[in-house]
Enzyme design. Structure first.
Site, PDB file in Angstrom:
ATOM      1  N   LYS A   1     -15.879  54.930  21.155  1.00 35.36           N
ATOM      2  CA  LYS A   1     -16.703  54.926  20.326  1.00 35.36           C
ATOM      3  C   LYS A   1     -16.352  54.809  18.800  1.00 35.36           C
ATOM      4  O   LYS A   1     -15.180  55.845  18.629  1.00 35.36           O
ATOM      5  CB  LYS A   1     -17.604  56.261  20.392  1.00 35.36           C
ATOM      6  CG  LYS A   1     -18.645  56.402  19.424  1.00 35.36           C
ATOM      7  CD  LYS A   1     -19.558  57.885  19.366  1.00 35.36           C
ATOM      8  CE  LYS A   1     -20.833  57.718  18.379  1.00 35.36           C
ATOM      9  NZ  LYS A   1     -20.312  57.584  16.923  1.00 35.36           N
TER      10      LYS A   1
ATOM     11  N   GLU B   1     -13.663  59.713  18.476  1.00 27.83           N
ATOM     12  CA  GLU B   1     -14.828  60.371  18.093  1.00 27.83           C
ATOM     13  C   GLU B   1     -15.565  60.584  19.742  1.00 27.83           C
ATOM     14  O   GLU B   1     -16.390  61.451  19.742  1.00 27.83           O
ATOM     15  CB  GLU B   1     -15.596  59.558  17.574  1.00 27.83           C
ATOM     16  CG  GLU B   1     -17.047  60.307  17.124  1.00 27.83           C
ATOM     17  CD  GLU B   1     -17.872  59.540  16.020  1.00 27.83           C
ATOM     18  OE1 GLU B   1     -18.961  59.791  15.813  1.00 27.83           O
ATOM     19  OE2 GLU B   1     -17.432  58.331  15.698  1.00 27.83           O
TER      20      GLU B   1
END
Length: 310
Positions: A22, A169
């Protein structure tokens, strides 16, 4: 197409999913008509091409072939991780081409490509994700300011652990059979964030409104360094109704008139408390100033005192 927040797919079916890192940047659709031009559009539809001059050479990467690609524009830190705080220096420069050019030298942007939705004059949104990724990989798009990061099929738990250990993340899990659904927030794409935990000291709170009148809408938290309480952010989510009510009683009993933080936080309507309550919060990452990003309340820590935190 947008992802739905959720957990990792069960291990029994994870071989039906692919896992991508991500990225924390600015989503962009990339239009390459095959005539030596390029158009970048943000999620809002805004033309952001002028803000990223280092991506202009991508216009010639496919020659006369046409394509519409999906990706994320990021700014990388010293460990090649996307850093949204760095990228913010580049966003919003559409109307300032000269400044965008200067900033490109100071904070270079990089385009991470992860899907193709139109190729050689025809839409490919109806194809399964696995086939679209093969098409994308076949384009060989790797350049000085753009790349096509790999996706891993299966092994979701291992991928999540790698993301966590690398300080990333999180992951995006995508069903191999999923079609591309423009504008939809689909359950065939799942956003799995890596949450970290931190022990914090409550130094203040902000009253809630509406149904939260008389209760804390958010608490202001900090962490001690060199004997001083440094502001680490505002936490406004994560409580049950009962937990919020209990916390309100504790905060009112600890009320003081002066700010306990080393510097007064820029928060309107703040009320201060003795820095004696310790809590645990979830967060995704920290800003360069040490603020917690996307914090949410996890629990009170009555077993700890501020002195236990250093």
């Amino acid at each position: 197409m947008l992802a739905t927040p959720g957990p990792l797919p069960p291990a029994a079916v994870e071989d039906r999913w692919a896992f991508e890192v991500k990225q924390d940047g600015q989503r962009a659709m990339v239009y390459l008509p095959g005539d030596g031009t390029i158009l970048l559009r943000a999620r809002s539809g805004t033309d952001i091409t002028a803000a990223y001059p280092e991506l202009l050479p991508l216009a010639d990467a496919l020659g006369t072939r046409s394509a519409v690609l999906d990706g994320e524009i990021v700014a990388l830190d010293g460990r090649d991780r996307s850093d949204f705080e760095r990228l913010q220096q580049r966003m919003g420069l559409v109307g300032s081409p000269a400044k965008a050019q200067r900033m490109a030298a100071r904070v270079p942007a990089h385009l991470m490509l992860f899907d193709v939705v139109h190729l050689d004059g025809r839409p490919v949104t109806g194809l399964p994700y696995a086939e679209r990724r093969q098409l994308l990989a076949g384009l060989g798009l790797a350049g000085p300011a753009w790349s096509t990061p790999a996706a891993i099929t299966g092994h979701g738990a291992q991928a999540w652990e790698m993301a966590r250990d690398a300080g990333l993340e999180g992951l995006i899990a995508k069903r191999l059979a999923s079609r591309y659904e423009p504008g939809a927030r689909s359950k065939t794409w799942v956003k799995i964030k890596v949450h970290r935990l931190a022990d914090v000291v409550i130094g203040g709170w902000v009253p809630g409104r509406g149904r939260l009148t008389g209760l804390p809408g958010a608490v202001l938290v900090g962490q001690r360094h060199d004997g001083l309480l440094h502001y680490a952010g505002s936490v406004g989510t994560g409580w049950s109704e009962g937990e919020r009510t209990h916390l309100a009683e504790l905060l009112k009993a600890a009320a003081i008139d002066t700010c306990p933080f080393e510097q007064v936080p820029p928060v309107a309507g703040a009320r201060w408390v003795l820095p004696q309550l310790v809590g645990e919060v979830r967060y995704t990452s920290r800003t360069h100033a040490g603020r917690l990003r996307h914090p949410s309340w996890h629990r009170l820590r009555p077993d700890l005192t501020p002195g236990d935190l250093g």
